[in-house]
Design an enzyme around this catalytic site. Structure first.
Site, PDB file in Angstrom:
ATOM      1  N   TRP A 106       0.626  -1.006   0.255  1.00 41.72           N
ATOM      2  CA  TRP A 106      -0.113  -0.220  -0.061  1.00 41.72           C
ATOM      3  C   TRP A 106       1.153   1.011   0.135  1.00 41.72           C
ATOM      4  O   TRP A 106       1.592   1.826   0.807  1.00 41.72           O
ATOM      5  CB  TRP A 106      -1.167  -0.070   1.408  1.00 41.72           C
ATOM      6  CG  TRP A 106      -0.439  -0.073   2.314  1.00 41.72           C
ATOM      7  CD1 TRP A 106       0.849  -0.602   3.044  1.00 41.72           C
ATOM      8  CD2 TRP A 106      -1.307  -1.050   3.798  1.00 41.72           C
ATOM      9  NE1 TRP A 106       0.827  -0.637   4.201  1.00 41.72           N
ATOM     10  CE2 TRP A 106      -0.516  -1.285   4.211  1.00 41.72           C
ATOM     11  CE3 TRP A 106      -2.662  -1.973   3.137  1.00 41.72           C
ATOM     12  CZ2 TRP A 106      -0.960  -2.299   5.557  1.00 41.72           C
ATOM     13  CZ3 TRP A 106      -2.757  -2.505   4.545  1.00 41.72           C
ATOM     14  CH2 TRP A 106      -1.592  -2.963   5.560  1.00 41.72           C
TER      15      TRP A 106
ATOM     16  N   ASP B  32       4.496  -3.344 -14.049  1.00 44.72           N
ATOM     17  CA  ASP B  32       3.599  -2.788 -13.329  1.00 44.72           C
ATOM     18  C   ASP B  32       2.658  -1.881 -14.281  1.00 44.72           C
ATOM     19  O   ASP B  32       2.753  -2.202 -15.771  1.00 44.72           O
ATOM     20  CB  ASP B  32       3.924  -1.563 -12.254  1.00 44.72           C
ATOM     21  CG  ASP B  32       3.066  -1.516 -12.165  1.00 44.72           C
ATOM     22  OD1 ASP B  32       1.717  -1.403 -11.135  1.00 44.72           O
ATOM     23  OD2 ASP B  32       3.108  -0.975 -10.464  1.00 44.72           O
TER      24      ASP B  32
END
Length: 611
Positions: free
Chosen positions: A188, A284
């Site tokens: 996170w 990503d």
């Protein structure tokens, strides 16, 4: 809506939107390579039935406009803005009379049905319960997508946490690298609510309970990705989209509540007193690897699942990928709240796929007073996840900003230096071009001053010569867009302004790319231009032309440059060859070439980081 993920899968199959793959397919790179080919060619959802585990894997469930609409229970995503506008408009409108207040009661009654409901007993997500030594992630078909990934990653997790002081819940989507059967990373970012809860537990000196869900109604997965304001329950959004409440059950080893009908629940905790672990790299959604960094460890205490559970997964990388279609839903769902709460004069917002959501946004604005565009840009750069935006184009109201021809007309007619609005501020942590993680330059172009009507095409120069150390160029985008693409090796001396003065002084924009980018199409070049530049350091103006240096930033370039620079994401030659050879075994239709064949030219070395 859907009572299970399988119910949605069955619908997709009936609608001709899903294909089953019966051949045994490896979750390590092979599945991702198949999915990457299929999504980039506009193909169907995939159900891998033979994964080497007890569970099938579903991919590309959201990877088209139609499937995204079906996932949210509508015939078209265009139905959602009207529902949102009706709701927000009714809530915000003044109600002076008794009759007006009574008139709002049906809406309030409808809204009451969206709130999540906590049930007693167990849900179908707990038909099988594994605790202690039996709770092993090794039993699950977790994917490794790209060759330089640090390991296998859970890519569609709905991470449930709660504020230790208020009890307010959050459901976020944070990738999870599997370190072993009982631990993962918890990725996170500093701006996310999960990280905020983590800090609150750290200050309190307490372990943080975390429960991770996968599957169930697709609305849950979408809601976990949505930019819901902090403090608003994502399951409330899911209830609105479903038209009925999310039914929650208590976890078996902590006090968090999760959807009763999801497919998997991975329960555990994060200990803020524990040293963070090295996590990554990971290919990503930016199309580049996010590099190694330190993130909290998640410890597994239980794994529960349905008896007929399906493991949902996605692959992210160079656009277009499945996440683009989820972002389109977000554009439509959240435009009305943004317009009503922040910018009532904003009539449209569009995030083109090459901009990977945060790098580029196009806004349509009804300008009412001097300075209005600057005010609108500033407010958007301070609004929720729009604060991560790097480049913004502000078009006049009435412009069809989703049409390339209209955007090209506006760019041909603009004077970039006069139209520029510069700033700096928060960027996405994944932005690799900024010198400081999560902070860098921003640039908006005010296109609202371009007159209506036809803007003549630019005349392509008859003769172009090398200049400024630049010996390679493309004028393919010059006449229509006013853009010239230039090419030079990273780190080489190159004077963009000198080339433009010598050859094309009327150019609106000149962008310098790596030599290896020659031959890529306009979408790919736009992706590189917005990803590989810092809007403060790499953008300047000369003679009215916007000049951008979008080359790879090599290590040691200077203190104003990022200390590390990632490679692009591409499949290995071995994986490409394997999938090529096995394509007929998959029985999924006409052969599709690997998109990575186009992008391997951009790689500098074989690792995640350029050295």
């Amino acid at each position: 809506m859907y009572g299970s993920l399988r119910e949605y899968i069955d619908l997709l199959e009936r609608e001709g939107e899903l294909v089953r793959i019966k051949a045994c397919v490896n979750p390590v790179e092979e599945m991702a390579e198949i999915a990457d080919r299929v999504v980039k060619h506009g193909g169907r959802a995939l159900l891998f039935e033979n994964t080497g585990t007890a569970f099938p894997v579903a991919m590309n469930l959201f990877g088209s406009d139609r499937r995204m609409a079906l996932a949210l229970g509508v015939a078209s995503l265009d139905e959602l803005p009207a529902r949102i506008e009706r709701l927000v408009g009714e809530v915000m409108s003044p109600k002076g009379s008794f009759v007006q207040k009574i008139g709002a009661l049906p809406l309030l009654g409808e809204a009451a049905r969206w709130f999540p409901k906590r049930l007693h007993g167990r849900g179908v997500c707990q038909q099988v319960v594994r605790m202690g030594g039996d709770a092993s992630l090794d039993l699950l078909p977790v994917l490794k997508c790209w060759p330089a990934d640090g390991g296998r990653f859970v890519t569609l997790p709905m991470v449930n946490t709660a504020d230790p002081a208020t009890g307010a819940v959050n459901v976020g989507m944070y990738r999870m690298q599997v370190f072993d059967g009982r631990t993962t990373g918890m990725h996170w970012h500093m701006h996310k609510t999960g990280a905020k809860h983590y800090e609150a537990y750290r200050r309190a000196g307490r372990r943080m309970p975390v429960s991770v869900c996968l599957g169930g109604d697709p609305a849950y997965t979408y809601a976990a990705t949505a930019p819901v304001p902090d403090g608003i329950d994502e399951y409330l959004l899911a209830g609105f989209l479903r038209g009925r409440p999310v039914r929650l059950v208590r976890c078996v080893t902590n006090d968090l509540y999760v959807p009763a009908d999801c497919d998997f629940v991975i329960e555990g905790y994060v200990d803020p007193a524990e040293e963070k672990a090295v996590e990554g790299p990971f290919g990503d959604h930016t199309g580049f690897y996010s590099l190694e960094d330190r993130y909290p460890l998640f410890h597994v205490t239980a794994v529960t699942h349905r008896r007929d559970a399906v493991w949902p997964a996605t692959v992210v990388g160079i656009p277009v990928q499945e996440d683009y279609y989820m972002a389109q839903a977000t554009e439509k769902i959240f435009l009305a709240p943004i317009r009503l709460a922040l910018q009532p004069d904003m009539e449209e917002m569009y995030m083109p796929a090459p901009g990977v959501a945060h790098n580029l946004a196009v806004v349509g604005l009804h300008v009412r007073y001097p300075g209005h565009v600057r005010q609108a840009v500033s407010s958007l750069w301070g609004a929720g996840q729009m604060m991560f935006n790097k480049y913004m184009l502000v078009a006049p109201a009435g412009s069809d900003v989703r049409t390339p021809q209209e955007l090209a007309r506006l760019l041909r007619g603009v004077e970039p230096e006069r139209a520029a609005i510069r700033g700096e501020g928060a960027l996405d942590v994944l932005d690799h071009a900024a010198a400081e993680t999560g902070y860098g330059g921003k640039l908006a172009l005010d296109l609202t001053g371009v007159p209506e009507g036809e803007v003549p095409l630019l005349a392509v120069p008859e003769r172009i010569v090398p200049a400024g150390g630049i010996a390679a160029w493309s004028m393919a985008f010059y006449a229509e867009w006013g853009i010239v693409a230039l090419y030079a090796e990273p780190g080489a001396e190159a004077d963009i302004a000198a080339f433009v003065r010598e050859n094309c002084p009327e150019a609106r924009i000149a962008v310098l790319f790596d030599t290896a980018a020659q031959g890529l199409d306009g979408g790919d070049l736009l992706w590189l231009a917005t990803a590989d530049t810092d809007a403060g350091r790499d953008i300047r103006f000369s003679g009215g032309t916007l000049l951008a240096d979008a080359r790879t930033k090599l290590p040691g370039s200077g203190t104003d440059y990022p200390p590390r620079f990632p490679n692009v994401v591409a499949a290995s030659e071995a994986t490409i060859a394997l999938v090529d050879a096995r394509w007929k075994e998959y029985d999924i239709g006409e052969f599709l070439p690997s998109p990575s064949d186009r992008y391997c030219r951009l790689l500098r070395g074989g690792g995640a980081e350029i050295s």
